[in-house]
Design a protein around this motif. Structure first.
Motif, short mmCIF file in Angstrom:
data_model
loop_
_atom_site.label_atom_id
_atom_site.label_comp_id
_atom_site.label_asym_id
_atom_site.label_seq_id
_atom_site.Cartn_x
_atom_site.Cartn_y
_atom_site.Cartn_z
N ILE A 1 39.42 1.70 5.36
CA ILE A 1 40.55 1.61 4.44
C ILE A 1 41.27 2.95 4.35
O ILE A 1 42.50 3.02 4.40
CB ILE A 1 40.10 1.15 3.04
CG1 ILE A 1 39.74 -0.33 3.08
CG2 ILE A 1 41.20 1.39 2.01
CD1 ILE A 1 39.60 -0.94 1.74
N GLY B 1 46.46 0.27 10.33
CA GLY B 1 47.30 0.92 9.32
C GLY B 1 48.70 1.19 9.83
O GLY B 1 49.68 0.89 9.16
N PHE C 1 49.08 4.32 7.46
CA PHE C 1 50.20 3.66 6.81
C PHE C 1 51.21 4.69 6.30
O PHE C 1 52.41 4.51 6.43
CB PHE C 1 49.69 2.81 5.65
CG PHE C 1 50.78 2.15 4.88
CD1 PHE C 1 51.38 0.98 5.34
CD2 PHE C 1 51.22 2.67 3.68
CE1 PHE C 1 52.39 0.38 4.63
CE2 PHE C 1 52.23 2.07 2.96
CZ PHE C 1 52.82 0.92 3.45
N LEU C 2 50.68 5.79 5.74
CA LEU C 2 51.57 6.84 5.25
C LEU C 2 52.15 7.67 6.39
O LEU C 2 52.96 8.56 6.16
CB LEU C 2 50.82 7.76 4.29
CG LEU C 2 50.41 7.14 2.96
CD1 LEU C 2 49.55 8.11 2.17
CD2 LEU C 2 51.62 6.76 2.14
N LEU D 1 42.32 -6.23 8.71
CA LEU D 1 41.78 -5.10 7.94
C LEU D 1 40.93 -5.62 6.79
O LEU D 1 39.78 -5.20 6.60
CB LEU D 1 42.97 -4.31 7.41
CG LEU D 1 42.75 -2.91 6.89
CD1 LEU D 1 42.09 -2.08 7.95
CD2 LEU D 1 44.09 -2.30 6.54
N ALA E 1 43.26 3.55 7.42
CA ALA E 1 44.44 2.67 7.45
C ALA E 1 45.50 3.17 6.48
O ALA E 1 46.69 3.17 6.80
CB ALA E 1 44.02 1.25 7.11
N THR E 2 45.05 3.62 5.31
CA THR E 2 46.01 4.12 4.32
C THR E 2 46.75 5.33 4.86
O THR E 2 47.97 5.44 4.74
CB THR E 2 45.29 4.49 3.02
OG1 THR E 2 44.51 3.37 2.62
CG2 THR E 2 46.27 4.83 1.93
#
Lengths: 554, 328
Positions: free
Chosen positions: A484, A504, A491-492, A530, A487-488
């Motif tokens: 996680i 992500g 993602f950012l 995910l 992926a976060t």
């Protein structure tokens, strides 16, 4: 015989009862088999295991099976309609003045009025003009016996590059076409009547006279000693059959000033307009085929000619299809394949990070717990410092630093793993230390000391195996949370970068609100993958915890 | 007890120095700092000085010409004397920016915190009292799903369904387009409307772990001897659960809830960034990305202090609530 014997043996075996204290009455399982049995009795854990196996197969086998590569772009042909030319139909009379003659707009309006009234002459500014009609819809205006202008709805156009034909040639051609169009011979009679029009220019006059004399009925005229033929469409051909001009009510002009419309294309387009054909296929001198479509715009009364050109472009955000089951992403890459490789990256990063964290944590926690004293104190204070460090801000700061340094994607991924691993070892160290502290006080450790087992042996053979259950559970759970976190960050835009896929950074496409609303097939599958993977790790971790420690109620 | 607290405070201060120094060192060694970006922009203006000249001037101006150690000492002295400096990114004093943003983060975090506690604790108890039932399986699976759900995916799904699909809420921000035309009540309702999705996101994310934690602890308590005693005494089941078991579950719950208090101040970095809510989380994210040393330092130090205090308080509270715990 033998059959009977066998059956009686079996019966005897069945009837034989174990005595109460016989070991065979109790099915003995090894510790690991016991754990496995308890694990598989837990439905959620089995579901989690199935999910994980599916995810691993999807990511690691899927990438091999998939016919596409991770960063293979796909192209598509799009047809682009560009405005090529416009064709206008002349509905009102167009006035063409003879060279050197004045036939301005005011005179033209008087002429229009006179033609409407059917008058044979009109006067303007003290000059009297005589109107004659050599052919239907063709009018000539002469003053003092000299033709100064003619009016017609047809326009003479010449192939691009050729010189504009002389006034007399135009008049002759227009008259010839008009005569040809007219069915009755009266028009030609009228045309013949214009022969008395004299001209100052001897050569031109000669040409004109002969031209008009010749435009009887067969659609030919002579000009300047040469004979030209006209047909119904309005092509004017010379003796050799080459088109020298076109007479038509349609005027074609290229939309783009740089475009030169080839003659044969021009003729084809005009013919298409006259015959109400809406598509023209034309092969140019280089052999390339072009398709033009003609549409009539009633508002501006123009026939628009658009050229259909095909371009090869990235097949961006293509909808799911047989070739691309989940469509393609913003770079024209196959989404399903990206998803598989993304799973690979996410899982590998998760495992490596947890491996680093567990390695560091076991070593530090083991040292701390086993030796105690000031070593323990020091390591625990370091752990406290790490606990107090806000991890997300640190990773974000380091991520933006790596952005600024323009580190390439591959190195970046390695750094990311090292950073994540280095930031997550303290919790494992704390766990290992706590376990070792309590195990150290137990009798079996006293026994190992009493039997004289060496310290490394004691740690490796007797302490570590007892820490393992807790460690495995904790690692399984933190695998999920590491995935996680990765992926976060991706993602950012601070984690795994293009060209590498990760779940992500696949979802990070939603930062474009248009993608979020219109292409859910891009990001929803990645999110589900995910979610399922992390859920799988948590289910399995939970199941393992129960299996290892039956006293604890899940 | 007093010596214990004094010792803990002493250790906390040392930890705090280490943490702030690490963060300061990290911020200072960023290769492309705020100042560098600024010098780049300034030197590109027509007729401007060269990049190097600007760098030298700006470094002196922002106090970056010192080495990391003396820079840290300067920062520390300033911080201790209450001079927090001005934010580079937002061009206001750090403390002003912090005051402007903390309210909304605290409100959002507080609402989500209350909501998740109110939902998670009863569900956790319910699941524990019916262990191995269907309801228990469903609740456990949901709790794990809540833990496994990445914040950004949940937030995006919520946006797709409620903002794009149903059009109930705006995609981003805290105020609507016509905020200034509304009266006081309308403005408040507008802000509440914009806070719904972030609060739901935060709540869903928090619920899972709290529910699991409640359930695990409740199960542990339910297997204790005094519960068996209570049952053999013939007490009604609801009395056993709510009077005897739940009260004992409260002890670990209080500690975990105390531990989550710093989160209220730090703001929800990811959620606020996703919804562009101008709270501390989003602001600190922007300042970190921009390399704004004063704001980042202030914010992270603040978080570290809050974390240390809450750890200390939790340990003390634990001893106060549970007389069996002896502090050594």
């Amino acid at each position: 015989m033998s059959n009977d014997k066998n059956s009686t043996n079996a019966e005897q075996a069945d009837q034989q009862e174990y005595s109460l204290n016989d070991d065979r009455r109790v099915k003995v399982l090894s510790p690991s088999a016991l754990i496995a049995k308890r694990f598989f009795r837990n439905r959620l854990a089995v579901v989690g295991l199935v999910i994980l196996i599916a995810m691993f197969l999807f990511s690691f086998v899927g990438g091999v099976v998939s016919p596409y590569g991770q960063d293979e772009s796909f192209y598509t042909d799009t047809s682009l309609n560009t405005q090529y030319a416009g064709i206008t139909e002349t509905t009102s009379l167009r006035y063409i003045a003879a060279p050197g003659a004045e036939f301005g707009a005011l005179v033209q309006s008087n002429a229009n009025a006179a033609i409407r009234e059917g008058a044979s002459s009109f006067e303007r500014d003290g000059v009297s003009y005589a109107i004659e009609q050599p052919a239907p819809n063709v009018y000539t205006f002469s003053t003092g016996g000299q033709v100064v202008a003619y009016a017609s709805t047809n326009v003479v156009s010449v192939p691009s590059g050729a010189e504009t034909p002389s006034f007399d040639f135009q008049l002759a051609a227009v008259t010839a076409v008009a005569n040809l169009d007219a069915d009755d011979a009266a028009g030609s009679a009228d045309a013949a009547a214009t022969t008395d029009a004299a001209s100052g220019d001897a050569a031109a006059a000669e040409g004109e006279v002969s031209a008009e004399a010749a435009t009887a009925t067969d659609g030919t005229f002579t000009y300047d000693g040469a004979t030209y033929t006209v047909n119904k469409v309005g092509d004017v051909t010379d003796a050799s059959g080459a088109t020298v001009a076109t007479v038509s009510p349609f005027v074609i002009s290229a939309s783009d000033g740089n475009t030169q419309i080839p003659n044969d294309l021009r003729a084809e387009l005009l013919a298409a307009v006259e015959n109400d054909v809406s598509e023209v296929t034309y092969t140019d001198s280089e052999g390339a085929e072009h398709t033009y479509s003609i549409s009539y715009d009633a508002y501006s009364s123009v026939y628009n000619v658009t050229e259909t050109t095909s371009n090869r472009v990235y097949d961006r955000y293509a909808s799911p299809s047989a070739e691309h089951w989940l469509g393609t992403d913003g770079n024209g890459m196959d989404m399903l394949t990206r998803l598989m490789y993304g799973g690979r990256v996410s899982l590998i990063i998760g495992f490596i990070v947890v491996f680093i964290a567990a390695g560091l944590g076991v070593i530090m926690g083991g040292i701390s717990g086993y030796f105690g004293g000031w070593v323990d104190n020091l390591i625990m204070r370091v752990v406290d410092v790490f606990y107090c460090l806000p991890s997300y801000p640190i990773i974000i700061i380091l991520g933006s630093a790596m952005d600024a340094m323009r580190i390439d994607s591959w190195t970046r991924m390695i750094y990311l793993m090292l950073i994540l691993g280095f930031l997550s070892w303290p919790s494992i160290a704390r766990l290992v230390r706590g376990q070792i502290l309590s195990l150290r006080e137990q009798e079996f450790m006293l026994a190992t000391e009493a039997t004289g087992i060496s310290v490394p042996h004691r740690i490796i053979r007797h302490l570590i195996p007892n820490v393992m259950p807790q460690l495995i559970v904790s690692c399984t759970m933190s695998l999920g949370s590491t995935i996680i976190t990765e992926a976060t960050l991706s993602f950012l835009g601070l984690g795994v970068k293009f060209p590498f896929a990760s779940w992500g950074n696949i979802i990070s496409d939603v930062n474009n609100a248009f993608v979020m609303t219109n292409y859910p097939f891009i990001w929803i599958p990645a999110g589900i993958c995910l979610l399922l993977t992390v859920l799988g790790f948590n289910f399995v971790g939970d199941g393992l915890r129960d299996a290892f420690d039956p006293k604890m109620n899940r | 007890m007093r010596t214990y607290i004094a010792k803990r405070i002493g250790i906390s201060v040392i930890i705090l120095f280490c943490v702030t120094f690490i963060i300061y060192g990290l911020m200072r060694s960023l290769p492309s700092s705020f100042v560098e970006t600024m010098a780049m922009q300034l030197s590109q203006a027509p007729g401007a000085k060269s990049f190097d000249e600007w760098m030298a001037q700006l470094n002196a101006q922002y106090g970056l010409d010192k080495d990391i150690f003396s820079g840290y000492v300067t920062w520390l002295v300033d911080f201790l004397t209450g001079n927090f400096g001005d934010s580079w990114k937002f061009n206001v004093p750090v403390i002003t920016e912090f005051y402007n943003t903390i309210g909304i983060s605290f409100a959002m975090g507080g609402i989500a915190f209350v909501l998740s506690t109110v939902i998670a604790v009863p569900l956790g108890i319910f699941a524990a009292t019916r262990q191995y039932s269907k309801a228990d399986y469903v609740i456990s699976a949901l709790a794990l799903a809540g833990i496994s759900l990445p914040t950004f995916f949940l937030a995006t799904l919520l946006k797709l369904v409620f903002s794009v699909g149903l059009g109930w809420f705006d995609l981003y921000g805290l105020m609507g387009r016509n905020f200034n035309q509304l009266d006081a009540v309308g403005q408040m309702l507008d802000i509440v409307n914009h806070m719904v999705l972030p609060v739901v996101t935060l709540t869903v994310i928090q619920i899972g772990s709290l529910m699991r934690y409640t359930r695990t602890n409740m199960l542990e308590v339910l297997n204790a001897d005094y519960i068996r005693t209570a049952r053999t005494k013939g007490l009604p089941e609801h009395k056993v659960i709510y009077k005897h078991a739940f009260r004992n579950t409260l002890i670990p719950l209080v500690t975990i809830i105390g531990g989550s208090l710093p989160g209220l101040f730090s703001g929800a970095l990811i959620t606020e960034t996703l919804f562009m809510i101008p709270g501390t989380g989003y602001t600190s994210y922007q300042s970190m990305i921009a390399g704004d040393i004063p704001y980042t330092m202030f914010f992270l130090t603040f978080i570290a202090i809050i974390t240390l205090i809450s750890n200390l308080l939790t340990d003390i509270l634990y001893a106060v609530v549970d007389p069996r715990v002896r502090i050594s």
